[in-house]
Design a protein around this motif. Structure first.
Motif, PDB file in Angstrom:
ATOM      1  N   THR A  48       0.955  -1.146   0.057  1.00  0.00           N
ATOM      2  CA  THR A  48      -0.022  -0.069   0.075  1.00  0.00           C
ATOM      3  C   THR A  48       0.740   1.246   0.171  1.00  0.00           C
ATOM      4  O   THR A  48       0.232   2.395  -0.106  1.00  0.00           O
ATOM      5  N   SER A  49       2.104   1.203   0.166  1.00  0.00           N
ATOM      6  CA  SER A  49       3.132   2.229   0.264  1.00  0.00           C
ATOM      7  C   SER A  49       3.071   2.760  -1.334  1.00  0.00           C
ATOM      8  O   SER A  49       3.503   3.906  -1.583  1.00  0.00           O
TER       9      SER A  49
ATOM     10  N   ASN B  16      -1.181   4.049  -6.412  1.00  0.00           N
ATOM     11  CA  ASN B  16      -2.216   3.628  -7.584  1.00  0.00           C
ATOM     12  C   ASN B  16      -1.735   1.918  -7.822  1.00  0.00           C
ATOM     13  O   ASN B  16      -1.848   1.572  -8.711  1.00  0.00           O
ATOM     14  N   TYR B  17      -1.512   1.431  -6.432  1.00  0.00           N
ATOM     15  CA  TYR B  17      -1.246   0.115  -6.547  1.00  0.00           C
ATOM     16  C   TYR B  17      -2.474  -0.891  -6.946  1.00  0.00           C
ATOM     17  O   TYR B  17      -3.583  -0.492  -6.730  1.00  0.00           O
ATOM     18  N   THR B  18      -2.241  -2.002  -7.313  1.00  0.00           N
ATOM     19  CA  THR B  18      -3.360  -2.984  -7.598  1.00  0.00           C
ATOM     20  C   THR B  18      -3.037  -4.136  -6.625  1.00  0.00           C
ATOM     21  O   THR B  18      -2.087  -4.265  -5.835  1.00  0.00           O
ATOM     22  N   VAL B  19      -4.290  -4.969  -6.575  1.00  0.00           N
ATOM     23  CA  VAL B  19      -4.241  -6.347  -5.745  1.00  0.00           C
ATOM     24  C   VAL B  19      -4.317  -7.418  -6.564  1.00  0.00           C
ATOM     25  O   VAL B  19      -5.547  -7.510  -7.335  1.00  0.00           O
ATOM     26  N   ASP B  20      -3.305  -8.575  -6.647  1.00  0.00           N
ATOM     27  CA  ASP B  20      -3.698  -9.524  -7.099  1.00  0.00           C
ATOM     28  C   ASP B  20      -4.658 -10.658  -6.506  1.00  0.00           C
ATOM     29  O   ASP B  20      -4.402 -11.038  -5.316  1.00  0.00           O
ATOM     30  N   HIS B  21      -5.626 -10.830  -7.243  1.00  0.00           N
ATOM     31  CA  HIS B  21      -6.761 -11.729  -6.756  1.00  0.00           C
ATOM     32  C   HIS B  21      -7.568 -12.611  -7.793  1.00  0.00           C
ATOM     33  O   HIS B  21      -7.296 -12.341  -8.982  1.00  0.00           O
ATOM     34  N   SER B  22      -8.155 -13.383  -7.143  1.00  0.00           N
ATOM     35  CA  SER B  22      -8.950 -14.484  -8.248  1.00  0.00           C
ATOM     36  C   SER B  22     -10.309 -13.985  -8.645  1.00  0.00           C
ATOM     37  O   SER B  22     -10.905 -13.181  -7.985  1.00  0.00           O
ATOM     38  N   GLY B  23     -10.916 -14.228  -9.823  1.00  0.00           N
ATOM     39  CA  GLY B  23     -12.071 -13.931 -10.134  1.00  0.00           C
ATOM     40  C   GLY B  23     -13.097 -15.077  -9.910  1.00  0.00           C
ATOM     41  O   GLY B  23     -14.400 -14.625 -10.049  1.00  0.00           O
TER      42      GLY B  23
END
Length: 210
Positions: free
Chosen positions: A164-165, A168-175
């Motif tokens: 989070t530092s 414009n970070y993204t989060v890797d996750h499943s659909g």
């Protein structure tokens, strides 16, 4: 591997497939046809239901929610976040479309929940505003990231917490979606990408199960 070993390996594989199909038929309780149709729609039912940790979370209205209260309906549990550039808006739009084409009696037995994997930015108000673009009856839940990760791991839909530092970070996750039964236990999964028409055909029969 010798020819004999290859033959034995192939025979063992065939027996395993046959046994798997037989077990699937027994577990489905409704015959191979129903089970095959569900799998074709991306619905994978577990041979045995799993307990879900009764974590404390907060909903999009800022109200405390216990996961143990997610009962009396079938729940489609989606792990995502409001700043997601692709998977989340697509999935939520599909769920809205699927819901709009289901019979009312089926919709009345379904609950769609977005669990945020980005609690750093997804405040209750942010969740409420975002879900309002899709369907105001969709539920949004947030909690400290360690609680969310505990839930995600429990239903086998893990994600990678973001740094989070970074701006414009993204989060890797499943659909994929976790499927919870009306008793609050996990009954299975719905694989991504969602197939709207096949799910519309299969969900009415699925929610009639106890």
């Amino acid at each position: 591997m010798t020819r004999t070993q290859k033959t034995v390996f192939i025979l063992v594989a065939i027996v395993a497939v046959v046994l798997g199909l037989t077990v699937n038929r027994v577990l489905s309780g409704k015959g191979q046809g129903d089970q095959t149709a569900l799998i074709d729609a991306g619905v994978i039912l577990l041979p045995q239901s799993r307990n879900v940790p009764d974590l404390k979370m907060v909903d999009q209205d800022g109200q405390p929610v216990s996961l143990g209260s997610l009962k009396d309906k079938w729940t489609l549990l989606f792990f995502g976040y409001t700043f997601c550039p692709d998977i989340c808006p697509t999935t939520l739009a599909q769920l809205r479309q699927i819901k709009s084409e289901l019979p009312k009696e089926t919709v009345d037995k379904l609950r769609i929940v977005l669990v945020s994997v980005d609690p750093n930015r997804d405040t209750p108000q942010q969740l409420k505003t975002y879900l309002g673009y899709f369907d105001k009856q969709f539920v949004g839940l947030t909690a400290p990231v360690d609680s969310i990760q505990k839930l995600a791991n429990a239903v086998s839909i893990p994600f990678i917490p973001a740094d989070t530092s970074k701006p414009n970070y993204t989060v890797d996750h499943s659909g994929n979606l976790a499927l919870l039964g009306p008793d609050g236990t996990q009954r299975g999964f719905i694989r991504a990408p969602l197939n709207n028409q096949k799910l519309i055909a299969q969900l009415p029969g699925l929610v009639e199960r106890k």
